[in-house]
Write a protein that holds these residues in place. Structure first.
Motif, short mmCIF file in Angstrom:
data_model
loop_
_atom_site.label_atom_id
_atom_site.label_comp_id
_atom_site.label_asym_id
_atom_site.label_seq_id
_atom_site.Cartn_x
_atom_site.Cartn_y
_atom_site.Cartn_z
N GLN A 70 0.79 -1.16 0.27
CA GLN A 70 -0.19 0.10 0.08
C GLN A 70 0.85 1.09 -0.13
O GLN A 70 0.54 2.15 -0.78
CB GLN A 70 -0.82 -0.09 1.15
N ARG A 74 0.67 4.04 -2.82
CA ARG A 74 -0.01 5.26 -2.44
C ARG A 74 1.35 6.33 -3.20
O ARG A 74 1.10 7.61 -3.39
CB ARG A 74 0.01 5.47 -1.11
N MET A 99 -6.05 2.83 1.08
CA MET A 99 -6.70 2.82 2.54
C MET A 99 -8.00 2.65 2.74
O MET A 99 -8.38 2.93 3.69
CB MET A 99 -6.28 4.49 2.71
N ASN A 159 -13.79 3.41 4.88
CA ASN A 159 -12.95 3.00 6.00
C ASN A 159 -13.15 3.65 7.20
O ASN A 159 -14.04 4.44 7.28
CB ASN A 159 -11.45 3.06 5.50
#
Length: 197
Positions: A70, A74, A99, A159
């Motif tokens: 991740q 990102r 995320m 999230n």
């Protein structure tokens, strides 16, 4: 915002754990991220990442500290014109965001990637599936392709910090903030307000 990290503790060099394990608990306080309010109402811009998620069924669903994929994903963009990147696994199925968890709406059915080989089973993902079940909204956890996502009627991500963000543009393609997304967003906002009151 409170972040809690639990580790198995220190064990010196190598990977063997000590006979007596003393877990470490870390608590950290952070300012709540200052995301624009219109992300929740009007939606965000997202794109697909080049970085892939590796398969490991043993760790699938767990929010663990090895999030290097991740981090690499990102790093693929640095400007504010894109708010989230969607990640595929090595079999070319879309699994999640860098995320967030992913949901699409296809002919009135709520679909989210099955997290059998990788991905994080987030709290708001769980809430969204429970809400769908309680409201009689058909929902399916399945392997989802890029073509399915791009052909979806609606797309949103979730999230525990952002809540629910509709996706209004993905890989250059526009999506409406449709009725299913609006319904789930409204119910989630109400649930959060009740929690805080």
């Amino acid at each position: 915002m409170l972040k809690l990290i639990v580790t198995r503790g220190c064990g010196g060099r190598g990977y063997r754990q000590p006979d007596v394990i003393q877990p470490t608990r870390l608590f950290s306080l952070h300012p709540y991220p200052d995301y624009p309010a219109h992300y929740q109402t009007d939606g965000i811009v997202a794109d697909f990442c080049r970085q892939r998620l590796s398969s490991n069924a043993t760790l699938a669903g767990i929010k663990h500290l090895n999030r290097l994929e991740q981090v690499l994903a990102r790093a693929e963009w640095s400007d504010d014109s894109c708010q989230e990147g969607l990640m595929l696994d090595v079999q070319n199925y879309v699994v999640e965001g860098t995320m967030s968890n992913l949901f699409i709406v296809e002919n009135g059915v709520l679909l989210t990637p099955a997290l059998t080989d990788c991905g994080v089973a987030g709290i708001v993902r769980e809430w969204s599936l429970a809400f769908a079940a309680a409201e009689g909204l058909p929902s399916v956890e399945a392997a989802i392709t890029v073509d399915q996502v791009l052909a979806a009627d609606e797309v949103f991500v979730t999230n525990s910090v952002i809540g629910i963000w509709p996706v209004r543009r993905l890989a250059g393609q526009d999506f409406p903030v449709g009725p299913v997304t609006q319904r789930i967003c409204a119910a989630y906002r109400l649930a959060k307000q009740r929690e805080l009151s």
